[in-house]
Design an enzyme around this catalytic site. Structure first.
Site, PDB file in Angstrom:
ATOM      1  N   HIS A   1     -11.494  -4.665   9.145  1.00 46.06           N
ATOM      2  CA  HIS A   1     -12.064  -4.565   7.795  1.00 46.06           C
ATOM      3  C   HIS A   1     -13.442  -3.912   7.801  1.00 46.06           C
ATOM      4  O   HIS A   1     -14.268  -4.201   6.931  1.00 46.06           O
ATOM      5  CB  HIS A   1     -12.211  -5.954   7.159  1.00 46.06           C
ATOM      6  CG  HIS A   1     -10.928  -6.590   6.715  1.00 46.06           C
ATOM      7  ND1 HIS A   1     -10.005  -7.085   7.579  1.00 46.06           N
ATOM      8  CD2 HIS A   1     -10.424  -6.806   5.467  1.00 46.06           C
ATOM      9  CE1 HIS A   1      -8.986  -7.607   6.900  1.00 46.06           C
ATOM     10  NE2 HIS A   1      -9.212  -7.446   5.618  1.00 46.06           N
TER      11      HIS A   1
ATOM     12  N   GLU B   1       0.809  -1.224   0.000  1.00 47.14           N
ATOM     13  CA  GLU B   1       0.000   0.000   0.000  1.00 47.14           C
ATOM     14  C   GLU B   1       0.839   1.269   0.000  1.00 47.14           C
ATOM     15  O   GLU B   1       0.474   2.254  -0.655  1.00 47.14           O
ATOM     16  CB  GLU B   1      -0.963   0.014   1.189  1.00 47.14           C
ATOM     17  CG  GLU B   1      -2.193  -0.876   1.013  1.00 47.14           C
ATOM     18  CD  GLU B   1      -1.924  -2.345   1.262  1.00 47.14           C
ATOM     19  OE1 GLU B   1      -0.805  -2.678   1.721  1.00 47.14           O
ATOM     20  OE2 GLU B   1      -2.814  -3.180   1.010  1.00 47.14           O
TER      21      GLU B   1
HETATM   22  C1  LIG Z   1      -2.555  -4.410   4.157  1.00 50.38           C
HETATM   23  C2  LIG Z   1      -3.480  -5.327   3.452  1.00 50.38           C
HETATM   24  N1  LIG Z   1      -3.569  -5.260   2.110  1.00 50.38           N
HETATM   25  C3  LIG Z   1      -4.408  -6.065   1.443  1.00 50.38           C
HETATM   26  C4  LIG Z   1      -5.190  -6.956   2.104  1.00 50.38           C
HETATM   27  C5  LIG Z   1      -6.186  -7.829   1.363  1.00 50.38           C
HETATM   28  N2  LIG Z   1      -5.682  -9.173   1.301  1.00 50.38           N
HETATM   29  C6  LIG Z   1      -6.015 -10.084   2.221  1.00 50.38           C
HETATM   30  S1  LIG Z   1      -5.245 -11.528   1.987  1.00 50.38           S
HETATM   31  C7  LIG Z   1      -4.457 -10.958   0.619  1.00 50.38           C
HETATM   32  C8  LIG Z   1      -3.548 -11.858  -0.139  1.00 50.38           C
HETATM   33  C9  LIG Z   1      -2.463 -12.411   0.718  1.00 50.38           C
HETATM   34  O1  LIG Z   1      -1.701 -13.292  -0.019  1.00 50.38           O
HETATM   35  P1  LIG Z   1      -0.613 -14.197   0.678  1.00 50.38           P
HETATM   36  O2  LIG Z   1       0.252 -13.373   1.556  1.00 50.38           O
HETATM   37  O3  LIG Z   1       0.049 -14.980  -0.382  1.00 50.38           O
HETATM   38  O4  LIG Z   1      -1.452 -15.140   1.640  1.00 50.38           O
HETATM   39  P2  LIG Z   1      -2.506 -16.273   1.235  1.00 50.38           P
HETATM   40  O5  LIG Z   1      -3.825 -15.598   1.085  1.00 50.38           O
HETATM   41  O6  LIG Z   1      -2.059 -16.928   0.007  1.00 50.38           O
HETATM   42  O7  LIG Z   1      -2.523 -17.180   2.412  1.00 50.38           O
HETATM   43  C10 LIG Z   1      -4.808  -9.642   0.370  1.00 50.38           C
HETATM   44  C11 LIG Z   1      -4.341  -8.845  -0.762  1.00 50.38           C
HETATM   45  C12 LIG Z   1      -5.085  -6.994   3.507  1.00 50.38           C
HETATM   46  N3  LIG Z   1      -5.856  -7.794   4.240  1.00 50.38           N
HETATM   47  N4  LIG Z   1      -4.212  -6.182   4.152  1.00 50.38           N
END
Ligand SMILES: Cc1ncc(C[n+]2csc(CCOP(=O)(O)OP(=O)(O)O)c2C)c(N)n1
Ligand SMILES: [Mg+2]
Lengths: 338, 320
Positions: free
Chosen positions: A139, A70
């Protein structure tokens, strides 16, 4: 006129502005979706469905899907906007503002002033916000007070499909930074949208209902709740002058004062917690500038001083309800001096 | 594989508990029983269990939005977790946090986390405590979270302060709808971690034994005062990013293939039965026992007390 959902209005408005002006670009996480996957690009078009098809139309140089970063998203949008682009950045949930606060607060908001008026930063930061999804403390927040408190930012909170088009077009064409707050619970709301070019200048409230007894000020999801309350109050003979403020900065002080001078009673409805809030800000403003008109103490219906809890029962107890709004209006009406 | 029979049974029980927990949630969410956003961990069980089987209550872990597996592996009460996800006031966090915020500090579980990348810096702080007690602190992150500036800052600080922190990157190849190859600029998370100046290795995230052995090495390394380490685990997620995800980013037949060829529970069963460490019936018995536990957790969750408006202002230090 076409009837559309707010999420589609956002997509279509960005589309129209990107078609009209080559300098408009977009950045955000999963705004294309499917990059680097077997399913391929456009697998989602934004998790809120607000950017579907734009990548196919405008390509990767203008519709930029980013890693989860971000600070870099807002910084990059700021840098692009300082150097000739008009960037629309999406922060997937407004709660994530914490991650990129410096870029918003110390960078974007301050450029114009700090550089002696010699720069412009036409950036729009779109942030879905608010409760209603049982999405728990990180959220679900309403962050408008925080950004409204920052000099250098304009803050927009549309609540109807038509206003979304008019205000988003204005935001994209505006030469100053705009925080564009989209209530998550309103994405599916449908309404008539004017065809063709449609702009709504900032700083003008929308009159939702008219009445002479109580002024109600609301934003976001609270506007619809207040409208419900006003309908119920009307049956009991209480007339509500309900204003949807639409932009919290600039603020339509004139409409607020005109209304309060007429009704003599003010009720503010705010989804956020009560301290140092948009509600207290409006309250101070009216107490200061329209004191003589007031016939009763200013009433505020707000969330409590707590994070937004997860469980269904807890979240619905947290969020102001039409019933609480009705009760507060009745309280204001029944107040007797001394 | 020098594991006692008890240790093997315990490892499998933990993995199976996570799987059954998640499968049940998948069903109950489809029925509308559960509110909010839920991210299921099924497919990645060997990672959480391969790491946590080394840890005690004085070792810390911090988790992500996909936290159920880490919680169970670190010893959180399964019934309390289910109640929490069901939103009961009797849940592990009284229904205040739900799926994305399950925590049990007494068990060394510093919380699932709704903010991607927020965990790693907190793990550095827990690493300061862990250093003083001869323990370790583990930061679980995904292939998406590895791109967050907070993760970079945490890795560098852990190196500078020589803390016993292990950054565990579970590479399930997607961050939400985006493929890892698009979003991770470096060749791998291992290459990137090494560039921060820490020991960095890879392991097979669908093989409990691979994860377990690699973690033994890293924990010994950290406890010897060498500073932090990182491990990248190649793994798979069996459900959508969140429940309700249409998963259009998947290739044709991808999920069927993953479930067939890359299921860590099947891999475990094959390995231990072929090596004659456990028999098929031992594993079947655990399956039955775990299914009963999950059934009980759901039954108790459905009967558990619901929170009321009065609970909203509990656990705030002041209200207005
Ligand atoms: C600061 C922030 N940015 C975006 C999100 C939205 N978000 C939640 S999970 C995710 C993807 C995370 O991917 P990864 O780290 O690979 O974990 P996985 O879901 O594969 O377990 C995103 C973009 C968030 N919760 N917090
Ligand atoms: Mg991932």
């Amino acid at each position: 006129m076409a009837k559309k959902m707010i999420r589609d209005v956002i997509r279509d408005t960005i589309d129209e502005e990107m078609a009209r002006d080559d300098s408009v670009i977009m950045l955000g996480e999963d705004i294309v979706g499917g990059m680097g996957s077997a399913g391929g690009p456009e697998a989602i078009g934004g998790i809120w469905g607000t950017s579907g098809g734009l990548w196919a139309k405008y390509g990767s140089d203008r519709v930029i899907d980013t890693p989860i970063s971000e600070s870099a998203i807002i910084g990059a949008a700021a840098g692009a906007s300082l150097t000739g682009k008009r960037a629309i950045a999406e922060i997937m949930f407004a709660d994530f503002i914490g991650v990129c606060m410096d870029q918003i607060w110390n960078q974007v908001a301050k450029f114009r002033y700090m550089f002696g008026g010699k720069s412009k930063c036409p950036i729009v930061i779109r942030m879905p916000y608010g409760a209603g999804y049982n999405a728990a403390p990180q959220h679900s927040q309403s962050i408008h007070a925080m950004v409204t408190a920052m000099p250098g930012l304009k803050v927009v909170m549309p609540t109807t499909a038509a206003d979304t088009k008019g205000l988003l077009t204005q935001a994209i064409r505006d030469d100053d930074p705009v925080i564009f707050l989209e209530h998550k619970a309103l994405y599916g709301l449908k309404g008539e949208v004017p065809d063709g070019e449609y702009l709504i200048p900032f700083g003008h409230a929308r009159q939702v209902t008219q009445g002479d007894d109580v002024t109600i000020l609301a934003t976001g999801m609270m506007v619809g709740f207040a409208e419900k309350a006003a309908a119920q109050l009307a049956q009991d003979g209480i007339g509500c002058d309900l204003l949807d403020l639409r932009t919290t900065s600039p603020l339509d002080e004139e409409a607020i004062m005109d209304s309060v001078e007429r009704t003599g009673r003010l009720l503010i409805v705010d989804e956020a917690p009560p301290r140092c809030s948009f509600a207290t800000d409006l309250s101070a403003l009216v107490a200061n500038k329209a004191f003589a008109s007031l016939k009763a103490p200013i009433e505020m219906v707000t969330g409590p001083h707590s994070p937004v809890p997860f469980a269904r029962e807890l979240e619905s107890a947290y969020v102001p309800s039409p019933d609480k709004i009705v009760a507060a209006a009745v309280k204001a009406m029944s107040y007797r001096r001394g | 594989m020098q594991h006692s029979r008890e240790a093997l049974i315990q490892a499998y029980r933990q993995m199976k508990t996570i799987r059954a927990f998640e499968e049940r949630l998948h069903d109950d969410i489809a029925l509308g029983e559960i509110a909010g956003f839920t991210h299921l961990y099924a497919g990645q069980e060997a990672c959480a269990v391969g790491v946590c089987e080394h840890l005690g209550p004085a070792d810390y872990i911090i988790s992500t939005h996909r936290g159920h597996g880490h919680c169970i592996a670190k010893g959180c009460d399964v019934v309390g977790m289910m109640k929490e996800i069901y939103g009961s006031s009797d849940g592990l966090c009284k229904g205040k946090g739900g799926s994305m915020h399950i925590a049990d500090i007494n068990k060394g579980m510093l919380g699932a986390n709704g903010i991607v990348g927020a965990g790693a810096p907190i793990a550095v702080g827990a690493g300061i405590t862990a250093k003083s007690t001869g323990n370790v602190s583990i930061a679980f992150s995904g292939d998406g979270a590895c791109n967050q500036g907070t993760t970079f800052e945490a890795m560098n600080m852990a190196v500078v302060l020589k803390l016993p922190v292990i950054f565990v990157f579970e590479n399930n190849h997607y961050s939400e709808h985006t493929g890892e190859s698009y979003a991770v600029g470096a060749e791998s998370m291992t290459v990137r971690s090494a560039a921060f100046g820490m020991k960095a290795i890879k392991a097979n995230g669908i093989d409990f034994f691979s994860v377990y052995d690699a973690m033994r090495e890293l924990i010994d390394y950290c406890k010897a005062g060498n500073g932090p380490a990182s491990i990248e685990l190649d793994t798979e997620r069996f459900y959508g990013h969140f429940e309700g995800d249409p998963q259009r980013y998947r290739g044709k037949g991808e999920l069927d293939r993953l479930r067939e060829e890359r299921d860590c529970l099947k891999v475990f069963r094959t390995k231990v039965t072929e090596a004659k460490l456990l028999e098929g019936k031992d594993i079947d018995a655990i399956d039955t026992e775990v299914e009963a536990l999950i059934e009980r957790a759901v039954a108790e969750s459905k009967a558990a007390p619901r929170p009321t408006a009065a609970h909203v202002l509990e656990d705030v230090y002041i209200s207005y």
